[in-house]
Design an enzyme around this catalytic site. Structure first.
Site, PDB file in Angstrom:
ATOM      1  N   GLU A   1     -32.193   6.730  12.848  1.00 17.07           N
ATOM      2  CA  GLU A   1     -32.989   6.853  11.626  1.00 17.07           C
ATOM      3  C   GLU A   1     -34.126   5.834  11.682  1.00 17.07           C
ATOM      4  O   GLU A   1     -33.884   4.627  11.740  1.00 17.07           O
ATOM      5  CB  GLU A   1     -32.118   6.640  10.388  1.00 17.07           C
ATOM      6  N   SER A   2     -35.365   6.323  11.624  1.00 14.49           N
ATOM      7  CA  SER A   2     -36.506   5.421  11.773  1.00 14.49           C
ATOM      8  C   SER A   2     -36.592   4.428  10.614  1.00 14.49           C
ATOM      9  O   SER A   2     -37.005   3.286  10.802  1.00 14.49           O
ATOM     10  CB  SER A   2     -37.801   6.220  11.888  1.00 14.49           C
TER      11      SER A   2
ATOM     12  N   CYS B   1     -37.679  10.808  19.454  1.00 15.38           N
ATOM     13  CA  CYS B   1     -37.386  11.159  18.056  1.00 15.38           C
ATOM     14  C   CYS B   1     -37.740  10.006  17.124  1.00 15.38           C
ATOM     15  O   CYS B   1     -38.915   9.731  16.923  1.00 15.38           O
ATOM     16  CB  CYS B   1     -35.930  11.608  17.911  1.00 15.38           C
TER      17      CYS B   1
ATOM     18  N   ARG C   1     -42.312  13.257   9.729  1.00 14.33           N
ATOM     19  CA  ARG C   1     -40.851  13.088   9.816  1.00 14.33           C
ATOM     20  C   ARG C   1     -40.154  14.333   9.303  1.00 14.33           C
ATOM     21  O   ARG C   1     -40.676  15.058   8.477  1.00 14.33           O
ATOM     22  CB  ARG C   1     -40.406  11.905   8.962  1.00 14.33           C
TER      23      ARG C   1
ATOM     24  N   ILE D   1     -33.262  17.342  16.707  1.00 16.55           N
ATOM     25  CA  ILE D   1     -32.291  17.070  15.653  1.00 16.55           C
ATOM     26  C   ILE D   1     -32.999  16.421  14.469  1.00 16.55           C
ATOM     27  O   ILE D   1     -33.460  15.288  14.575  1.00 16.55           O
ATOM     28  CB  ILE D   1     -31.163  16.162  16.167  1.00 16.55           C
ATOM     29  N   ARG D   2     -33.095  17.164  13.372  1.00 14.52           N
ATOM     30  CA  ARG D   2     -33.870  16.678  12.212  1.00 14.52           C
ATOM     31  C   ARG D   2     -35.143  16.020  12.736  1.00 14.52           C
ATOM     32  O   ARG D   2     -35.516  14.916  12.347  1.00 14.52           O
ATOM     33  CB  ARG D   2     -33.044  15.691  11.378  1.00 14.52           C
TER      34      ARG D   2
ATOM     35  N   HIS E   1     -34.756  14.993  22.402  1.00 15.95           N
ATOM     36  CA  HIS E   1     -33.806  14.004  22.931  1.00 15.95           C
ATOM     37  C   HIS E   1     -33.438  14.283  24.382  1.00 15.95           C
ATOM     38  O   HIS E   1     -32.384  14.851  24.642  1.00 15.95           O
ATOM     39  CB  HIS E   1     -32.527  14.020  22.098  1.00 15.95           C
TER      40      HIS E   1
ATOM     41  N   GLU F   1     -32.229  12.288  26.354  1.00 20.12           N
ATOM     42  CA  GLU F   1     -31.013  11.521  26.665  1.00 20.12           C
ATOM     43  C   GLU F   1     -29.742  12.299  26.340  1.00 20.12           C
ATOM     44  O   GLU F   1     -28.653  11.896  26.722  1.00 20.12           O
ATOM     45  CB  GLU F   1     -31.034  10.172  25.924  1.00 20.12           C
TER      46      GLU F   1
END
Lengths: 182, 291
Positions: free
Chosen positions: A48-49, A79, A99, A127-128, A164, A166
């Site tokens: 979460e940023s 992300c 966002r 993802i979101r 992502h 990763e």
């Protein structure tokens, strides 16, 4: 070669695992004294940023990280990490990011696409996820689009992806970043 | 490329790791939680401590109230449905909740069956107090697990014993020979494939958070040291003297859970902690719901 992985919150272990598979050494940055270690690059992971930004500030990491990137430290943000690099956050990349651009979790999706300079058929997990609304200078280059929106970009030694890498077994994005660091 | 919901839902939980998920009852509390660094909020009408105090049947929250919280914050919003209440889960999916907690904190709607969570697009987190429960919930489609703890008590003892038990059961499976796994699956009352996964990987196939009774930065650090990948804080924050400060301190404690010096600083001047009730004073053990 040693890569710092910002480990304040989110999916940082996943990045460390990819680096390990590639035979690249990494270490976690949870506070200022970790940051002082010698490093050849930095990964900003997903998560979460809002949380990561708050912790960067509280732990007095925001300015040192920003300064190192401005001085040329190679960085790869995925992300939330891409959001950190964008305008209004660390602001080291000339990108404006939206966002939660695809809405809530039901809007999360998988795609496959071409990433310029990296390769074709790159699996992408959103993802979101955010996307890049606007590139604000010609120093920054779009590397990939999905459904008409920019989802990856590079500005010098700064690499950003809305997805992502990763979380997949395809390590081409990470290998590309390692190339940027050397 | 085909979108795999189960994987995406497990992966959203991965993004929450190292974070704190906070119970909130109003948009105002949700904003305080987000500003303090919550990685997600749990929207509910009454926090567990008040559910305990009020007694009676406790149900899914009013969707309008949940929507108000969804509009107030940009982080993921979770909400609880009753164990086995398929229709409540469908309603929460319809309002595009980010995660459903099929929760023992509410009154169970079904004394035998949990929800078949594989039938939903939206992700589920479920409570577990041992490895068998965790693997059964995962088999039903849960993409995130949390300890049950004993919610609404401000007493961390149950969360500790659930986390310790789960970790020791995992270590036991890792040490087994392959031909012992079939019997282990039988004893755990869990599918063999999941038992085998734990044997090979030394962890659950989904993210595992701590929940139930976490009230201080030290509690959160304790749970992280015991192997939790993140922490739910229910009543502990908004039942305390200074919610914003306590919430921010718990968020930092989860990131730097091994740094005792920093934890000491974080624990200073937090105002009054949630009063709490001891295990033996509790009349209702929520952790015994839904096995």
């Amino acid at each position: 070669m040693r890569i710092a992985v910002l480990a304040l919150q989110g999916a940082f272990i996943e990045h460390e695992q990819v680096l390990q598979r590639l035979g690249v050494e990494s270490f976690e940055v949870r506070q200022k004294k970790d940051w002082l270690q010698k490093k050849d690059g930095l990964i900003l992971p997903g998560g979460e940023s809002t949380v990561q930004m708050r912790l960067l500030r509280e732990l007095d990491l925001l300015e040192p990280v920003r300064q190192s990137i401005r001085e040329g430290l190679p960085v790869f943000g995925t992300c939330a990490g891409m959001i950190l690099l964008s305008e209004g956050h660390l602001g080291t990349m000339d990108i404006r990011v939206r966002r939660n651009a695809y809405g809530r979790q039901l809007g999360s999706f998988n795609a496959v696409g071409k990433v310029a300079e990296v390769g074709d058929d790159i699996p992408m997990t959103f993802i979101r996820a955010p996307y890049i609304e606007d590139i604000l200078s010609d120093k920054c280059r779009s590397l990939a689009e999905v459904n008409g929106h920019i989802v990856a970009a590079r500005q010098g030694k700064q690499l950003a992806a809305a997805f992502h890498p990763e979380l997949t077994s395809d390590d081409r994005m990470h290998r590309y970043f390692i190339q940027l660091t050397s | 490329m085909e979108t795999n919901r189960q994987d995406l839902n497990r992966q959203l939980a991965q993004m929450l790791k190292g974070g704190v998920i906070m119970d909130v009852t109003t948009p105002e509390q949700a904003r305080i939680a987000e500003a303090a660094g919550a990685c997600a909020v749990m929207a509910l009408e009454r926090i567990p401590a008040d559910i305990r105090a009020a007694g009676g049947v406790s149900r899914m929250s009013d969707p309008k109230m949940i929507r108000g919280i969804q509009e107030a914050v940009s982080i993921p919003v979770m909400a609880k449905c009753r164990i086995g209440h398929i229709a409540e889960a469908q309603i929460l999916e319809a309002i595009e909740i980010d995660y459903i907690d099929e929760s023992e904190v509410l009154s169970p709607a079904d004394n035998i069956y949990h929800i078949d969570k594989t039938k939903f697009k939206v992700p589920f987190v479920c409570g577990a107090k041992n490895l068998g429960e965790a693997l059964r919930r995962i088999a039903e489609g849960a993409t995130m697990i949390r300890t049950k703890g004993e919610p609404g008590t401000g007493d961390v003892v149950q969360a500790v014993s659930h986390m310790r038990l789960m970790q020791s059961e995992i270590r036991r499976l890792v040490g087994m020979s392959e031909d012992e796994l079939y019997e282990a699956a039988k004893q755990l009352q869990a599918p063999y494939e999941l038992v085998r996964y734990v044997h090979e990987n030394g962890k659950l196939p989904v993210v595992n958070f701590a929940a139930g009774g976490v009230a201080t930065p030290a509690d959160a650090a304790l749970m992280m040291q015991l192997g939790a990948e993140g922490v739910f804080v229910g009543s502990g924050i908004f039942k305390s003297g200074n919610p914003a400060k306590r919430a921010a301190a718990i968020v930092q404690a989860v990131t730097n859970y091994k740094d005792a010096k920093l934890l000491a600083e974080l624990s200073e001047d937090l105002g009054e902690a949630m009063v709490g009730i001891n295990e033996h004073e509790i009349e209702l053990l929520m952790a015994e719901r839904g096995k």
